[in-house]
Design a protein around this motif. Sequence first.
Motif, short mmCIF file in Angstrom:
data_model
loop_
_atom_site.label_atom_id
_atom_site.label_comp_id
_atom_site.label_asym_id
_atom_site.label_seq_id
_atom_site.Cartn_x
_atom_site.Cartn_y
_atom_site.Cartn_z
N THR A 16 0.85 -1.24 -0.09
CA THR A 16 0.15 0.08 0.08
C THR A 16 0.78 1.15 0.03
N TRP A 126 -7.85 6.97 -3.77
CA TRP A 126 -8.06 5.72 -4.71
C TRP A 126 -9.66 5.42 -4.68
N TRP A 128 -12.89 2.80 -6.44
CA TRP A 128 -12.93 1.42 -6.32
C TRP A 128 -12.30 0.66 -7.53
N ASP A 130 -8.97 1.61 -8.57
CA ASP A 130 -7.83 1.50 -8.28
C ASP A 130 -7.75 0.18 -6.94
N TRP A 131 -8.66 0.32 -6.29
CA TRP A 131 -8.47 -0.82 -5.16
C TRP A 131 -8.67 -2.25 -5.70
N SER A 135 -6.02 -5.20 -5.56
CA SER A 135 -6.59 -6.27 -5.21
C SER A 135 -6.13 -7.46 -5.97
#
Length: 374
Positions: A16, A126, A128, A130-131, A135
């Motif tokens: 992160t 960030w 959704w 980006d995450w 992920s």
Amino acid sequence: MGGDAARLTAVAFALTAGLTFAQSEPAPTASPPEDAKPSDAPTTTPLALPDAQTAPSPTGGHTHGPMHAEAPASSPSAASLLELRDGRGVWTHDKYRYGQKWNLVGGLVLRSLMDLVAIPAGVVAWDWWDWTVFSVVIASTVALSLPTEPSPDVRIQRGLQEMLGGPEHFKIWTTYGDMFIWMGIWGSLASMFLYGMTADAPEYVEVAALAVEAFAVTQVYHLGIKFLTGREGPKDNVTPGETTGEGRYYGPAGFVKLFPSGTPSGHVATMYAMASVLMHYFNNPGVWIALNTFALLFCVTIIADNYHWASDVILGAALGFCVGRWVVQHRSSRYRNNDDGLPARIWNKVREHAALAPTIMPGGGLGAAVVVRF
């Protein structure tokens, strides 16, 4: 092996601080106050590029900077707030871009130090997507290195070595091969810099400086993750009769013992960081195709030559690509942190000519298709 899962979880949190997926449209900068005086506005002149547009200066003159890249005026009381809030994290105000304030070497050093803080600070912005991408990268890295005796990483590596004829097959990544490959990469970058300096083409000087900046930042991030994980490389602790080791994680103690092995691949992260700068800076289809073809061959040979695990390569590629992209979007003189910036214009153009529509698949069933209008 019992601590592997905990260490892999630590990797996710460590990443992160290293990865950032800058979205195409950075946040707008604060508008100057109505009562701001002309003397309050900065008058620095950014580097001029061939396609630069002439922007009116708050002082009544003109500065010849690309994309109107002059930083907006602000009142003294709001200066500290702007430095912390403009863009997507700390130190992302336009005044920290290439060509502002500092000379070539001083600016490179100061921006690189700022990047180490500014990149992870952007995590709070960030979205959704980006995450989701983050992920997927973390999940694939963890899944490939799970201690399933042996891990998927080890199975892929051993199967590939067997297919290629054993550990003695022809290799590109030898001591001399490694040296010649990096001489070619750095020689190409140096040639761009020298061409820019001698042919009055400042955009080539800028892109070379930004590539070095991305290189420097990537070294800190990938070495930090390697230190936390301390993972075996394919050639470490090989059992007699096998072509690779087990890819175990030992933490910081393993880093000291096993370096330069480890995850992510520093070779791949470094190469992708510099290539990403060139791809995003020039934003030309030919550049994207050429560099991604080279990058794919680079990554495949790294795995085939028993240099790194597949998960090392995936993580290194994502890290380098995203650092390079961030550096261009937040440090390049071709971008600006507002709705008139180049990322926003590109995205708006895509939305004008492309759309997602439902479709019937050839074998039956429903799907989705990208419809492009010419």
